[in-house]
Scaffold this motif. Sequence first.
Motif, PDB file in Angstrom:
ATOM      1  N   ASN A 145       0.844  -1.156  -0.006  1.00  0.00           N
ATOM      2  CA  ASN A 145       0.181   0.146   0.061  1.00  0.00           C
ATOM      3  C   ASN A 145       0.740   1.479  -0.083  1.00  0.00           C
ATOM      4  O   ASN A 145       0.755   2.329   0.652  1.00  0.00           O
ATOM      5  CB  ASN A 145      -0.902  -0.103   1.196  1.00  0.00           C
ATOM      6  N   LEU A 146       2.046   1.201  -0.672  1.00  0.00           N
ATOM      7  CA  LEU A 146       2.958   2.341  -0.892  1.00  0.00           C
ATOM      8  C   LEU A 146       3.012   2.548  -2.561  1.00  0.00           C
ATOM      9  O   LEU A 146       2.918   1.877  -3.012  1.00  0.00           O
ATOM     10  CB  LEU A 146       4.138   1.854  -0.088  1.00  0.00           C
ATOM     11  N   SER A 147       3.620   3.919  -2.559  1.00  0.00           N
ATOM     12  CA  SER A 147       3.881   4.105  -4.201  1.00  0.00           C
ATOM     13  C   SER A 147       5.150   4.991  -3.928  1.00  0.00           C
ATOM     14  O   SER A 147       5.466   5.960  -3.023  1.00  0.00           O
ATOM     15  CB  SER A 147       2.720   4.843  -4.667  1.00  0.00           C
ATOM     16  N   LEU A 148       5.756   5.190  -5.319  1.00  0.00           N
ATOM     17  CA  LEU A 148       7.039   5.929  -5.344  1.00  0.00           C
ATOM     18  C   LEU A 148       6.419   7.210  -5.771  1.00  0.00           C
ATOM     19  O   LEU A 148       5.530   7.325  -6.551  1.00  0.00           O
ATOM     20  CB  LEU A 148       7.836   5.371  -6.497  1.00  0.00           C
ATOM     21  N   PRO A 149       7.168   8.290  -5.391  1.00  0.00           N
ATOM     22  CA  PRO A 149       6.769   9.761  -5.817  1.00  0.00           C
ATOM     23  C   PRO A 149       7.089   9.882  -7.307  1.00  0.00           C
ATOM     24  O   PRO A 149       8.004   9.314  -7.694  1.00  0.00           O
ATOM     25  CB  PRO A 149       7.663  10.518  -4.992  1.00  0.00           C
ATOM     26  N   GLN A 150       6.372  10.526  -7.806  1.00  0.00           N
ATOM     27  CA  GLN A 150       6.287  10.788  -9.483  1.00  0.00           C
ATOM     28  C   GLN A 150       7.604  11.427  -9.905  1.00  0.00           C
ATOM     29  O   GLN A 150       8.225  11.174 -10.782  1.00  0.00           O
ATOM     30  CB  GLN A 150       5.102  11.402  -9.840  1.00  0.00           C
ATOM     31  N   GLU A 163       9.093   2.732  12.367  1.00  0.00           N
ATOM     32  CA  GLU A 163       7.724   2.849  11.964  1.00  0.00           C
ATOM     33  C   GLU A 163       7.033   1.839  11.129  1.00  0.00           C
ATOM     34  O   GLU A 163       7.454   1.686  10.118  1.00  0.00           O
ATOM     35  CB  GLU A 163       7.493   4.072  11.250  1.00  0.00           C
ATOM     36  N   PRO A 164       6.569   0.858  11.903  1.00  0.00           N
ATOM     37  CA  PRO A 164       5.782  -0.217  11.153  1.00  0.00           C
ATOM     38  C   PRO A 164       4.794   0.373   9.963  1.00  0.00           C
ATOM     39  O   PRO A 164       4.169   1.183  10.117  1.00  0.00           O
ATOM     40  CB  PRO A 164       5.027  -0.837  12.297  1.00  0.00           C
ATOM     41  N   GLY A 165       4.867  -0.350   8.913  1.00  0.00           N
ATOM     42  CA  GLY A 165       4.144   0.139   7.705  1.00  0.00           C
ATOM     43  C   GLY A 165       5.044   1.071   6.874  1.00  0.00           C
ATOM     44  O   GLY A 165       4.606   1.215   5.626  1.00  0.00           O
ATOM     45  N   SER A 166       6.157   1.742   7.405  1.00  0.00           N
ATOM     46  CA  SER A 166       6.754   2.698   6.677  1.00  0.00           C
ATOM     47  C   SER A 166       7.883   1.802   5.965  1.00  0.00           C
ATOM     48  O   SER A 166       8.491   1.057   6.640  1.00  0.00           O
ATOM     49  CB  SER A 166       7.146   3.906   7.286  1.00  0.00           C
ATOM     50  N   PHE A 167       8.334   2.273   4.756  1.00  0.00           N
ATOM     51  CA  PHE A 167       9.622   1.679   4.221  1.00  0.00           C
ATOM     52  C   PHE A 167      10.598   2.689   3.592  1.00  0.00           C
ATOM     53  O   PHE A 167      10.447   3.947   3.319  1.00  0.00           O
ATOM     54  CB  PHE A 167       9.074   0.995   2.809  1.00  0.00           C
ATOM     55  N   GLN A 173      30.810   6.240  -2.313  1.00  0.00           N
ATOM     56  CA  GLN A 173      31.661   5.221  -2.808  1.00  0.00           C
ATOM     57  C   GLN A 173      32.076   4.274  -1.643  1.00  0.00           C
ATOM     58  O   GLN A 173      32.310   3.182  -1.944  1.00  0.00           O
ATOM     59  CB  GLN A 173      32.902   5.485  -3.773  1.00  0.00           C
ATOM     60  N   GLN A 174      32.146   4.903  -0.534  1.00  0.00           N
ATOM     61  CA  GLN A 174      32.756   4.122   0.737  1.00  0.00           C
ATOM     62  C   GLN A 174      31.805   4.131   1.893  1.00  0.00           C
ATOM     63  O   GLN A 174      32.098   3.713   2.846  1.00  0.00           O
ATOM     64  CB  GLN A 174      33.943   4.861   1.224  1.00  0.00           C
ATOM     65  N   ASP A 175      30.448   4.192   1.408  1.00  0.00           N
ATOM     66  CA  ASP A 175      29.177   3.842   2.370  1.00  0.00           C
ATOM     67  C   ASP A 175      29.453   4.875   3.454  1.00  0.00           C
ATOM     68  O   ASP A 175      28.865   4.387   4.707  1.00  0.00           O
ATOM     69  CB  ASP A 175      29.083   2.405   2.679  1.00  0.00           C
ATOM     70  N   CYS A 176      30.262   6.122   3.464  1.00  0.00           N
ATOM     71  CA  CYS A 176      30.133   6.992   4.440  1.00  0.00           C
ATOM     72  C   CYS A 176      28.608   7.646   4.691  1.00  0.00           C
ATOM     73  O   CYS A 176      28.388   7.902   5.839  1.00  0.00           O
ATOM     74  CB  CYS A 176      30.843   8.118   4.204  1.00  0.00           C
ATOM     75  N   VAL A 177      27.811   7.751   3.764  1.00  0.00           N
ATOM     76  CA  VAL A 177      26.375   8.167   3.670  1.00  0.00           C
ATOM     77  C   VAL A 177      25.746   7.643   2.644  1.00  0.00           C
ATOM     78  O   VAL A 177      26.179   7.300   1.617  1.00  0.00           O
ATOM     79  CB  VAL A 177      26.285   9.593   3.662  1.00  0.00           C
ATOM     80  N   ILE A 178      24.429   7.284   2.977  1.00  0.00           N
ATOM     81  CA  ILE A 178      23.574   6.682   2.075  1.00  0.00           C
ATOM     82  C   ILE A 178      22.059   7.179   1.995  1.00  0.00           C
ATOM     83  O   ILE A 178      21.765   7.547   3.289  1.00  0.00           O
ATOM     84  CB  ILE A 178      23.364   5.063   2.380  1.00  0.00           C
ATOM     85  N   TRP A 179      21.585   7.734   0.928  1.00  0.00           N
ATOM     86  CA  TRP A 179      20.328   8.341   0.898  1.00  0.00           C
ATOM     87  C   TRP A 179      19.415   7.379   0.652  1.00  0.00           C
ATOM     88  O   TRP A 179      19.272   6.500  -0.320  1.00  0.00           O
ATOM     89  CB  TRP A 179      20.440   9.536  -0.191  1.00  0.00           C
ATOM     90  N   TYR A 180      18.013   7.798   1.115  1.00  0.00           N
ATOM     91  CA  TYR A 180      16.917   6.890   1.047  1.00  0.00           C
ATOM     92  C   TYR A 180      15.621   7.820   0.748  1.00  0.00           C
ATOM     93  O   TYR A 180      15.484   8.826   1.370  1.00  0.00           O
ATOM     94  CB  TYR A 180      16.589   5.994   2.326  1.00  0.00           C
ATOM     95  N   LEU A 181      14.692   7.176  -0.048  1.00  0.00           N
ATOM     96  CA  LEU A 181      13.379   7.726   0.011  1.00  0.00           C
ATOM     97  C   LEU A 181      12.606   7.169   1.332  1.00  0.00           C
ATOM     98  O   LEU A 181      12.934   5.875   1.691  1.00  0.00           O
ATOM     99  CB  LEU A 181      12.533   7.306  -1.089  1.00  0.00           C
ATOM    100  N   TYR A 182      11.867   7.879   2.041  1.00  0.00           N
ATOM    101  CA  TYR A 182      11.268   7.336   3.140  1.00  0.00           C
ATOM    102  C   TYR A 182       9.587   7.243   2.815  1.00  0.00           C
ATOM    103  O   TYR A 182       9.270   8.476   2.661  1.00  0.00           O
ATOM    104  CB  TYR A 182      11.481   8.378   4.356  1.00  0.00           C
ATOM    105  N   LEU A 183       9.116   6.361   2.872  1.00  0.00           N
ATOM    106  CA  LEU A 183       7.745   6.164   2.098  1.00  0.00           C
ATOM    107  C   LEU A 183       6.763   5.809   3.433  1.00  0.00           C
ATOM    108  O   LEU A 183       6.959   4.677   4.155  1.00  0.00           O
ATOM    109  CB  LEU A 183       7.732   5.206   1.266  1.00  0.00           C
ATOM    110  N   ARG A 184       5.601   6.502   3.428  1.00  0.00           N
ATOM    111  CA  ARG A 184       4.864   6.095   4.350  1.00  0.00           C
ATOM    112  C   ARG A 184       3.503   5.950   3.967  1.00  0.00           C
ATOM    113  O   ARG A 184       3.145   6.237   2.878  1.00  0.00           O
ATOM    114  CB  ARG A 184       4.120   7.177   5.528  1.00  0.00           C
ATOM    115  N   SER A 185       2.608   5.105   4.580  1.00  0.00           N
ATOM    116  CA  SER A 185       1.319   4.565   3.765  1.00  0.00           C
ATOM    117  C   SER A 185       0.576   5.628   3.608  1.00  0.00           C
ATOM    118  O   SER A 185      -0.641   5.755   3.075  1.00  0.00           O
ATOM    119  CB  SER A 185       0.702   3.519   4.961  1.00  0.00           C
ATOM    120  N   SER A 186       0.630   6.752   4.510  1.00  0.00           N
ATOM    121  CA  SER A 186      -0.160   8.035   4.221  1.00  0.00           C
ATOM    122  C   SER A 186      -0.064   8.668   3.105  1.00  0.00           C
ATOM    123  O   SER A 186      -0.654   9.670   2.538  1.00  0.00           O
ATOM    124  CB  SER A 186       0.004   9.095   5.295  1.00  0.00           C
TER     125      SER A 186
END
Length: 236
Positions: free
Chosen positions: A82-87, A123-127, A135-148
């Motif tokens: 029940n989640l979607s990617l932002p357009q 947060e259960p239900g969020s991904f 390149q050395q995994d000092c920092v990693i960026w993610y989309l944070y998606l909520r069921s809302s």
Amino acid sequence: MPDERSGSALPSVGFDAAWCATDLGEYRACRYTYERYLYESLPPLDSNQFTGTFQWLGGTRGLDPEQVAKLNDLAGDLAARNLSLPQDFVTFQTSANLYGSLDEVSVTGCWTDISQPLPSPVEPGSFLVRFLRDQQDCVIWYLYLRSSGEAFVVHSHLDYEYEFEAQRDGEETESDLDDAEEQRAAILWCAPSFEEFAHRFWIENRLWHAVNGGNLSQLEPQLRNYLHHYAPGVSA
């Protein structure tokens, strides 16, 4: 590793806010490869340009079939939750001319690496969906998606794909995924949308080349103004 972080959480998001990046020459110092800068200290961006079409990067020109297939698979996995990617994310990552452009401009060797949905440790239900990593995994960026339907960009020093696989396999890591307080501190909000993240990342990496190469005379007004936020009145 960076160690400066925002002291307050954004009420609507629930995570501390900080921008993780490198120096801008004499305009903004960086003690390590990366620094966490107070989000409130950053130059403001014109939100009117974030329409999802990436006109500031030349707009889209055709689709990359391989990326379309990958994003369709990812969207299917998310839909089952029940989640979607932002357009704006889909537009960028499937565009033949835009995909990989953050990798090309990165001065620290960051590269696009899109993961499958990773459950939020707080947060259960969020991904989380990883999309860019150092390149050395000092920092990693993610989309944070909520069921809302809420979607924003966060960063962490943790590779949650590895963390969850290690937990599944019974391997020990330095992180405790069951410690909600530890995990919430490890996830930092950095942009309200993917396009805004991409724009600031693009600006700052282009500026790094200009200020460290001593080539400021040809900067367009937007980039010049970005620098002047840090040194008002200084001629670039």
